[in-house]
Design a protein around this motif. Structure first.
Motif, short mmCIF file in Angstrom:
data_model
loop_
_atom_site.label_atom_id
_atom_site.label_comp_id
_atom_site.label_asym_id
_atom_site.label_seq_id
_atom_site.Cartn_x
_atom_site.Cartn_y
_atom_site.Cartn_z
N LEU A 1 0.83 -1.21 0.00
CA LEU A 1 0.00 0.00 0.00
C LEU A 1 0.87 1.26 0.00
O LEU A 1 0.56 2.24 -0.70
CB LEU A 1 -0.92 -0.01 1.22
N LEU A 2 1.96 1.24 0.74
CA LEU A 2 2.87 2.39 0.78
C LEU A 2 3.57 2.62 -0.56
O LEU A 2 4.10 3.72 -0.79
CB LEU A 2 3.89 2.21 1.89
N MET A 3 3.56 1.63 -1.43
CA MET A 3 4.11 1.84 -2.77
C MET A 3 3.36 2.94 -3.50
O MET A 3 3.90 3.58 -4.41
CB MET A 3 4.07 0.54 -3.57
N GLN A 4 2.10 3.16 -3.12
CA GLN A 4 1.34 4.25 -3.75
C GLN A 4 2.02 5.59 -3.51
O GLN A 4 1.97 6.49 -4.35
CB GLN A 4 -0.09 4.27 -3.23
N GLY A 5 2.66 5.76 -2.34
CA GLY A 5 3.43 6.96 -2.10
C GLY A 5 4.59 7.08 -3.05
O GLY A 5 4.93 8.19 -3.52
N GLY A 6 5.21 5.96 -3.38
CA GLY A 6 6.27 5.96 -4.38
C GLY A 6 5.75 6.36 -5.74
O GLY A 6 6.40 7.14 -6.46
N LEU B 1 12.87 4.82 -4.86
CA LEU B 1 13.38 4.17 -3.65
C LEU B 1 12.24 3.63 -2.79
O LEU B 1 12.32 2.50 -2.26
CB LEU B 1 14.23 5.14 -2.84
N ILE B 2 11.17 4.40 -2.65
CA ILE B 2 10.01 3.92 -1.89
C ILE B 2 9.40 2.69 -2.56
O ILE B 2 9.03 1.71 -1.89
CB ILE B 2 8.97 5.04 -1.74
N LEU B 3 9.30 2.72 -3.87
CA LEU B 3 8.80 1.55 -4.60
C LEU B 3 9.72 0.35 -4.39
O LEU B 3 9.26 -0.79 -4.20
CB LEU B 3 8.68 1.87 -6.09
N TRP B 4 11.02 0.57 -4.44
CA TRP B 4 12.00 -0.50 -4.24
C TRP B 4 11.79 -1.17 -2.88
O TRP B 4 11.72 -2.40 -2.77
CB TRP B 4 13.40 0.09 -4.35
N ALA C 1 18.19 -8.17 -8.78
CA ALA C 1 17.64 -7.78 -10.08
C ALA C 1 17.47 -6.27 -10.17
O ALA C 1 17.76 -5.66 -11.22
CB ALA C 1 16.30 -8.47 -10.31
N ALA C 2 17.02 -5.64 -9.08
CA ALA C 2 16.86 -4.19 -9.08
C ALA C 2 18.20 -3.49 -9.28
O ALA C 2 18.33 -2.55 -10.07
CB ALA C 2 16.21 -3.73 -7.78
N GLY C 3 19.21 -3.94 -8.55
CA GLY C 3 20.54 -3.35 -8.70
C GLY C 3 21.10 -3.54 -10.09
O GLY C 3 21.68 -2.61 -10.69
N ALA C 4 20.91 -4.74 -10.64
CA ALA C 4 21.42 -5.03 -11.98
C ALA C 4 20.72 -4.20 -13.04
O ALA C 4 21.35 -3.70 -13.99
CB ALA C 4 21.24 -6.53 -12.29
N GLY C 5 19.40 -4.02 -12.89
CA GLY C 5 18.66 -3.19 -13.84
C GLY C 5 19.11 -1.75 -13.82
O GLY C 5 19.22 -1.09 -14.86
N THR C 6 19.40 -1.25 -12.63
CA THR C 6 19.88 0.12 -12.48
C THR C 6 21.19 0.34 -13.23
O THR C 6 21.33 1.28 -14.02
CB THR C 6 20.11 0.45 -10.99
N GLY D 1 15.45 1.96 -15.23
CA GLY D 1 16.16 0.68 -15.22
C GLY D 1 15.98 -0.06 -13.91
O GLY D 1 15.82 -1.29 -13.87
N THR D 2 15.98 0.68 -12.81
CA THR D 2 15.70 0.09 -11.50
C THR D 2 14.33 -0.57 -11.48
O THR D 2 14.16 -1.73 -11.08
CB THR D 2 15.76 1.16 -10.39
N LEU D 3 13.33 0.19 -11.93
CA LEU D 3 11.96 -0.32 -11.94
C LEU D 3 11.82 -1.51 -12.88
O LEU D 3 11.10 -2.47 -12.58
CB LEU D 3 11.00 0.79 -12.32
N ALA D 4 12.49 -1.46 -14.02
CA ALA D 4 12.41 -2.56 -14.97
C ALA D 4 12.99 -3.84 -14.36
O ALA D 4 12.46 -4.94 -14.57
CB ALA D 4 13.14 -2.21 -16.26
#
Length: 421
Positions: free
Chosen positions: A19-24, A202-205, A234-239, A261-264
């Protein structure tokens, strides 16, 4: 009894993280768009989460998990039983996923969609698009689930479904004013705050650990830690992959592209976080980071105006993440979590075929259904989903809500313009 309590506590904490991802998303989308629309985006996100919650309670959960047939559930509407605490925890967790899919879909409306269009489409999408895809894949009765479809936390169910709805909206609304000139040149309409965008990512992460690790459903054997590890890698690698590719292509380490890239990487690992080895999680993230850069450029060349890059981040990366299970799922993890091993582990093409089938069927369904529902919404609004040119130039903060998200800043800019200073 203690294990059940811990499982439900973990699932509740995970639901709160999702739910807090919505803030992201608020910070990501507001930062990625222009100042005159920031308040609208923030308010719209909260507003539509409210709609998603009520619709999911009324019919969404029942269409997904209610007893029915391979295509739709037909029970448990208006979910609620005070004596069923375990069921309520699962309901809350699943509700937060439905709200995320809707938020992704609304990326296609950014900076030009009417608030009334959001409201109507939120109800229709939450009732008739997302629940059907979720039923097919996550319900025990679902036809794709019975074929062995692997989608641990929703690369297809949440991300691809939301992205295809965003594509339908983007095509129906057409590009923002000034995005493409008459000669076809692409004009950058820069977001107003890269710091907001980065903080949103970062909040989404962080929230993604509720998304992926929470999908274990419990604390047994601490498997959620393994899922979290794959998610982080995976997040670090995408970034890193996106950073170096855009740097090589443009000579500049573009910040918004790096963040995408992070999100992907996160989207791509969402389907396979419980099925693959850590080395594969890194590779999945790298490829996700690379393809999002290519995809962003491709959609711009096709004159598909996607302000939040939902199609690239959630759509293209979601497809890759889903297919990666059919390549990299290990025999041990496939046996534990369902389905067959991937191609590179001797499983042949069967699992890859199921993954490909699910991408095509769910992607086409989500796009066509969303387009039809948007057409209905357009009719209900007198033939237009989009604000007028004057309202778009003024900004949706003022035209839809009567005040700017940054009233002092915007007013001071107008005063400076009028006085010529």
């Amino acid at each position: 009894m203690e294990t059940v309590l811990m499982d439900n506590l973990w699932l509740t904490i995970s639901a709160i993280l999702v739910l807090l991802m919505q803030g992201g998303f608020i910070l990501l989308e507001a930062g990625s768009t222009r100042m005159k629309n920031a308040g609208h985006i923030a308010g719209k996100t909260i507003f539509t989460v409210g709609i998603a919650s009520l619709v999911f309670w009324a019919v969404g959960y029942g269409f997904i998990y209610g007893d029915g047939n391979p295509f739709i559930g037909m029970a448990d509407f208006f979910f609620g039983n005070y004596a069923d605490g375990v069921g309520s925890v699962d309901f809350f967790f699943q509700l937060t996923f439905a709200a995320i899919a809707l938020t992704i879909a609304f990326g296609g409306f950014a900076e030009r969609g009417k608030l009334a269009a959001y409201a109507i489409f939120a109800v229709l999408f939450s009732a008739f698009v997302y629940p059907l895809v979720a039923h097919w894949i996550w319900s025990d009765q679902g036809w794709l689930a019975n074929l062995g479809k692997q989608d641990f936390a929703g690369s297809t169910v949440v991300h691809l479904t939301g992205a295809m709805a965003a594509l339908a909206a983007t095509l129906m609304l057409k590009p923002r004013l000034g995005k493409y000139d008459k000669n076809g040149k692409v004009n950058d309409l820069f977001g107003h705050n890269q710091v907001y965008t980065a903080l949103g990512v970062l909040i989404l992460w962080v929230g993604w650990f509720g998304f992926n690790a929470g999908s274990t459903g419990g604390v047994a054997d601490a498997f959620f830690g393994y899922v979290a590890l794959n998610t982080q890698l995976a997040a670090g690698a995408g970034t890193i992959a996106a950073l170096f590719l855009v740097w090589a292509l443009n000579g500049k380490a573009d910040v918004p592209t790096t963040l995408n890239g992070t999100l992907a990487g996160l989207v791509a690992i969402t389907a396979s976080c419980a099925f693959v080895a850590p080395w594969a999680a890194v590779l999945i993230g790298v490829i996700g980071g690379l393809i999002v850069v290519v995809s962003m450029n491709m959609f711009d060349k096709l004159k598909i105006d996607d302000p939040i890059f939902a199609l690239s981040v959630h759509g293209v990366a979601g497809v890759w993440g889903t297919l990666s299970n059919g390549l990299f799922a290990t025999p041990e993890l496939a046996e534990m979590n369902g389905g067959l091993p991937g191609l590179f582990y001797g499983g042949g093409f069967e699992q890859l075929g199921v993954q490909l089938l699910s991408v095509v069927v769910c992607g086409v369904f989500a796009f066509v259904a969303s387009y039809v529902l948007l057409f209905i919404t357009k009719g209900l609004l007198g033939g237009n989903l989009r604000v007028t040119e004057e309202e778009e130039i003024l900004g949706l903060d003022m035209s839809e809500h009567g005040s700017y998200g940054y009233p002092e800043t915007v007013q001071s800019e107008k005063t400076s313009t009028q006085t010529g200073s």
